[in-house]
Write a protein that holds these residues in place. Sequence first.
Motif, PDB file in Angstrom:
ATOM      1  N   PRO A  52      36.765  48.685  48.850  1.00  0.00           N
ATOM      2  CA  PRO A  52      35.646  48.746  49.781  1.00  0.00           C
ATOM      3  C   PRO A  52      34.692  47.570  49.584  1.00  0.00           C
ATOM      4  O   PRO A  52      34.771  46.834  48.596  1.00  0.00           O
ATOM      5  CB  PRO A  52      34.962  50.063  49.396  1.00  0.00           C
ATOM      6  CG  PRO A  52      35.183  50.158  47.917  1.00  0.00           C
ATOM      7  CD  PRO A  52      36.579  49.603  47.686  1.00  0.00           C
ATOM      8  N   ASP A  53      33.747  47.450  50.525  1.00  0.00           N
ATOM      9  CA  ASP A  53      32.685  46.448  50.397  1.00  0.00           C
ATOM     10  C   ASP A  53      31.589  47.003  49.489  1.00  0.00           C
ATOM     11  O   ASP A  53      30.452  47.230  49.916  1.00  0.00           O
ATOM     12  CB  ASP A  53      32.111  46.110  51.773  1.00  0.00           C
ATOM     13  CG  ASP A  53      33.105  45.387  52.660  1.00  0.00           C
ATOM     14  OD1 ASP A  53      33.608  44.338  52.231  1.00  0.00           O
ATOM     15  OD2 ASP A  53      33.381  45.877  53.778  1.00  0.00           O
ATOM     16  N   ASP A  54      31.936  47.195  48.244  1.00  0.00           N
ATOM     17  CA  ASP A  54      31.021  47.767  47.253  1.00  0.00           C
ATOM     18  C   ASP A  54      30.946  46.799  46.081  1.00  0.00           C
ATOM     19  O   ASP A  54      31.948  46.594  45.374  1.00  0.00           O
ATOM     20  CB  ASP A  54      31.540  49.129  46.803  1.00  0.00           C
ATOM     21  CG  ASP A  54      30.632  49.815  45.811  1.00  0.00           C
ATOM     22  OD1 ASP A  54      30.255  49.184  44.796  1.00  0.00           O
ATOM     23  OD2 ASP A  54      30.310  51.003  46.014  1.00  0.00           O
ATOM     24  N   PRO A  55      29.790  46.184  45.818  1.00  0.00           N
ATOM     25  CA  PRO A  55      29.722  45.158  44.781  1.00  0.00           C
ATOM     26  C   PRO A  55      30.158  45.627  43.397  1.00  0.00           C
ATOM     27  O   PRO A  55      30.847  44.891  42.681  1.00  0.00           O
ATOM     28  CB  PRO A  55      28.239  44.760  44.782  1.00  0.00           C
ATOM     29  CG  PRO A  55      27.765  45.077  46.153  1.00  0.00           C
ATOM     30  CD  PRO A  55      28.528  46.310  46.568  1.00  0.00           C
ATOM     31  N   ASP A  56      29.786  46.841  43.011  1.00  0.00           N
ATOM     32  CA  ASP A  56      30.176  47.330  41.689  1.00  0.00           C
ATOM     33  C   ASP A  56      31.686  47.496  41.586  1.00  0.00           C
ATOM     34  O   ASP A  56      32.308  47.122  40.578  1.00  0.00           O
ATOM     35  CB  ASP A  56      29.485  48.663  41.386  1.00  0.00           C
ATOM     36  CG  ASP A  56      27.989  48.508  41.173  1.00  0.00           C
ATOM     37  OD1 ASP A  56      27.547  47.385  40.865  1.00  0.00           O
ATOM     38  OD2 ASP A  56      27.264  49.506  41.332  1.00  0.00           O
ATOM     39  N   VAL A  57      32.285  48.066  42.629  1.00  0.00           N
ATOM     40  CA  VAL A  57      33.740  48.258  42.631  1.00  0.00           C
ATOM     41  C   VAL A  57      34.453  46.911  42.630  1.00  0.00           C
ATOM     42  O   VAL A  57      35.410  46.685  41.870  1.00  0.00           O
ATOM     43  CB  VAL A  57      34.173  49.106  43.847  1.00  0.00           C
ATOM     44  CG1 VAL A  57      35.699  49.140  43.962  1.00  0.00           C
ATOM     45  CG2 VAL A  57      33.622  50.524  43.736  1.00  0.00           C
ATOM     46  N   ALA A  88      29.919  36.528  45.602  1.00  0.00           N
ATOM     47  CA  ALA A  88      29.040  36.852  44.474  1.00  0.00           C
ATOM     48  C   ALA A  88      29.759  37.688  43.429  1.00  0.00           C
ATOM     49  O   ALA A  88      29.564  37.495  42.216  1.00  0.00           O
ATOM     50  CB  ALA A  88      27.803  37.592  44.976  1.00  0.00           C
ATOM     51  N   CYS A  89      30.600  38.601  43.864  1.00  0.00           N
ATOM     52  CA  CYS A  89      31.323  39.451  42.911  1.00  0.00           C
ATOM     53  C   CYS A  89      32.347  38.644  42.124  1.00  0.00           C
ATOM     54  O   CYS A  89      32.574  38.904  40.938  1.00  0.00           O
ATOM     55  CB  CYS A  89      31.997  40.611  43.642  1.00  0.00           C
ATOM     56  SG  CYS A  89      30.827  41.813  44.320  1.00  0.00           S
ATOM     57  N   ALA A  90      32.972  37.670  42.761  1.00  0.00           N
ATOM     58  CA  ALA A  90      33.914  36.802  42.048  1.00  0.00           C
ATOM     59  C   ALA A  90      33.193  36.020  40.964  1.00  0.00           C
ATOM     60  O   ALA A  90      33.693  35.862  39.841  1.00  0.00           O
ATOM     61  CB  ALA A  90      34.611  35.867  43.022  1.00  0.00           C
ATOM     62  N   ALA A  91      31.999  35.513  41.294  1.00  0.00           N
ATOM     63  CA  ALA A  91      31.219  34.785  40.297  1.00  0.00           C
ATOM     64  C   ALA A  91      30.829  35.693  39.139  1.00  0.00           C
ATOM     65  O   ALA A  91      30.949  35.316  37.963  1.00  0.00           O
ATOM     66  CB  ALA A  91      29.970  34.189  40.946  1.00  0.00           C
ATOM     67  N   ALA A  92      30.380  36.902  39.459  1.00  0.00           N
ATOM     68  CA  ALA A  92      29.988  37.842  38.407  1.00  0.00           C
ATOM     69  C   ALA A  92      31.174  38.210  37.532  1.00  0.00           C
ATOM     70  O   ALA A  92      31.058  38.302  36.299  1.00  0.00           O
ATOM     71  CB  ALA A  92      29.364  39.089  39.031  1.00  0.00           C
TER      72      ALA A  92
END
Length: 256
Positions: A52-57, A88-92
């Motif tokens: 999903p479009d969920d940053p934590d997931v 942003a999630c890839a960077a994190a």
Amino acid sequence: MRDDPECSPVSFGLIVIGDEVLNGGRTDLHLTTFKRLIGERGHDLAWHWMLPDDPDVLTAHLRFSMGRPEPVFVCGGIGATPDDHTRACAAAAAHVALVRHPEAAQLIADRFGAEAYPHRILMADLPEGADLIPNPVNRVPGFALARHCFLPGFPKMAWPMAEWVLEQRFGHGERLHEAAVEVRGVSESQLILPMRRLGGDFPALKLFSLPHMDEDPHILLGFRGRGDLTEAMDALCRELDREGIGYTPPALERPR
């Protein structure tokens, strides 16, 4: 980057991102196409996730997949709208900063002119150290980071970009082949002993049993792998003969 167009087979992961796909508003077309694009070049699709479009997931899953050895295609969520979290999630996940990539910014500015600002230019904010993947449709690039190739969710963009990656970085290996016999009149459980006896005799091949439960019930029993399957299929037929299990002659080997 590879130095030689000939290469050993590679196993890939595939991640498709988007609430609209996960929740049924849009049908995922990527899995079937990526299996074909990867397979026709002699490689394998090892696994597939839909997220999903969920940053934590997204961050948690990308952190896990970045710790694995196989390269991964990631489709979706690299746009500029607030529900696009992939960059942003890839960077994190990679423990790097999200920074403005000058070449990506130039491509976007060249493509959209004044309309690139203030929003479209955000697509040039990429994980630090990312390499660009060219987009032949609208020139807004994808990016590569930590063996992951991040592509748009739109098939008309993602698929030619994936083909470019496969040709430039992975080349062609020997394609998978498959051979099988058709078994009728027995349950799948009756095939367990002959399959166990074959066991590890052919470790480079995959032994499979595939039931068909339709108006013509039967089981396809065979091997999948690279190279000549004749010896393995001869051994399989001997095991079936030993158990008194009837079967059709082995089907001709065919590329997968």
